[in-house]
Design an enzyme around this catalytic site. Structure first.
Site, mmCIF file in Angstrom:
data_model
loop_
_atom_site.group_PDB
_atom_site.id
_atom_site.type_symbol
_atom_site.label_atom_id
_atom_site.label_comp_id
_atom_site.label_asym_id
_atom_site.label_seq_id
_atom_site.Cartn_x
_atom_site.Cartn_y
_atom_site.Cartn_z
ATOM 1 N N TYR A 141 0.831 -1.202 0.000
ATOM 2 C CA TYR A 141 0.000 0.000 0.000
ATOM 3 C C TYR A 141 0.869 1.257 0.000
ATOM 4 O O TYR A 141 0.624 2.186 -0.779
ATOM 5 C CB TYR A 141 -0.916 -0.026 1.223
ATOM 6 C CG TYR A 141 -1.878 1.128 1.301
ATOM 7 C CD1 TYR A 141 -3.003 1.181 0.479
ATOM 8 C CD2 TYR A 141 -1.686 2.170 2.207
ATOM 9 C CE1 TYR A 141 -3.903 2.229 0.557
ATOM 10 C CE2 TYR A 141 -2.573 3.226 2.292
ATOM 11 C CZ TYR A 141 -3.676 3.255 1.460
ATOM 12 O OH TYR A 141 -4.561 4.305 1.532
ATOM 13 N N SER A 144 2.505 1.848 -3.352
ATOM 14 C CA SER A 144 1.565 2.328 -4.369
ATOM 15 C C SER A 144 1.224 3.792 -4.159
ATOM 16 O O SER A 144 1.115 4.563 -5.127
ATOM 17 C CB SER A 144 0.290 1.477 -4.355
ATOM 18 O OG SER A 144 -0.452 1.655 -3.158
#
Length: 245
Positions: A141, A144
């Site tokens: 996460y 990204s």
């Protein structure tokens, strides 16, 4: 206010949480709002999209342009999170997170640029403070969302002179339905909310509508000299140094 009268906006993941607050805010200020996500949208004009397929997702842009004849605002909000240490993260899970959170926004921007260029439109990418710091077990996460920050700057550098501005918003802890459900699942929800509030200088967590206010400003002509920036909205959390407990 009627800042978006006559304009068309596309909000990914606009059926719930922060995306829903953004869609409502743009709609209430005069925009014709399309949302793209899995399932139907009963508030705005919805487009069913599988965000694990960037090519299918980018097709939402063409659908909006075909139905509305233009696109003025693109908000890349849809995303996902998986919790795992790096060594416990499969390559498939890593790639799924990167695809949904970074590759699909890239594909959406790529498809939207000709339409945005024609009208001097704007892009707002929804990142996270985890593109700047990290919570435990959030490697995919965080990677990204850090990528969203870099993509935002690159698009701004390459296309602002063409009239297309691009900014990112990095929310902290926001009271989405998912986060509220998480708090309510705690053994002591009131105590947990009190403790989570303490890590914020403002003394509380944020509201989706507060993020929507910032997004609306960035998407409007009022921010016409703002591009390539990552706007943190976290109640001062990232500004606060931790102390021994």
């Amino acid at each position: 206010m009627n800042r978006f009268a006559g304009k068309v906006a596309l909000v990914t993941g606009g059926r719930s949480g922060i995306g829903l607050a953004i869609a409502r805010r743009l709609r209430d200020e005069g925009a014709r709002v399309f949302t793209a996500q899995r399932g139907e949208d009963h508030e705005c004009e919805g487009i069913a999209v599988d965000f694990t397929d960037p090519f299918a997702a980018s097709g939402a842009v063409q659908s909006v342009a075909g139905r509305a004849g233009r696109l003025d605002v693109l908000v890349n909000n849809a995303g996902m999170m998986q919790e795992a240490l790096v060594e416990d993260t499969s390559l498939e899970d890593w790639q799924r997170t990167i695809t949904v959170n970074l590759t699909t926004p890239f594909a959406m921007i790529k498809a939207a640029l000709p339409h945005l260029r024609a009208v001097g439109g704007t892009i707002v990418n929804i990142g996270s403070i985890e593109g700047l710091g990290s919570n435990p077990r959030h490697a995919a996460y965080c990677a990204s969302k850090a990528g969203i920050n870099g993509l935002t700057r690159a698009v701004a550098v390459d296309h602002s002179a063409e009239g297309v501005r691009c900014n990112a918003v990095a929310p902290g802890w926001i009271d989405t339905d998912l986060n509220v459900e998480f708090i309510e699942s705690m053994p002591d929800p009131a105590g947990f909310r009190r403790d989570i509030g303490k890590i914020h200088p403002v003394g509380r967590t944020g509201k989706p509508e507060e993020v929507a206010s910032l997004v609306a400003w960035l998407a409007s002509d009022e921010s016409s000299f703002v591009t390539g920036q990552v706007w943190t909205i976290d109640g001062g959390r990232m500004a606060k140094l931790s102390l021994p407990q």
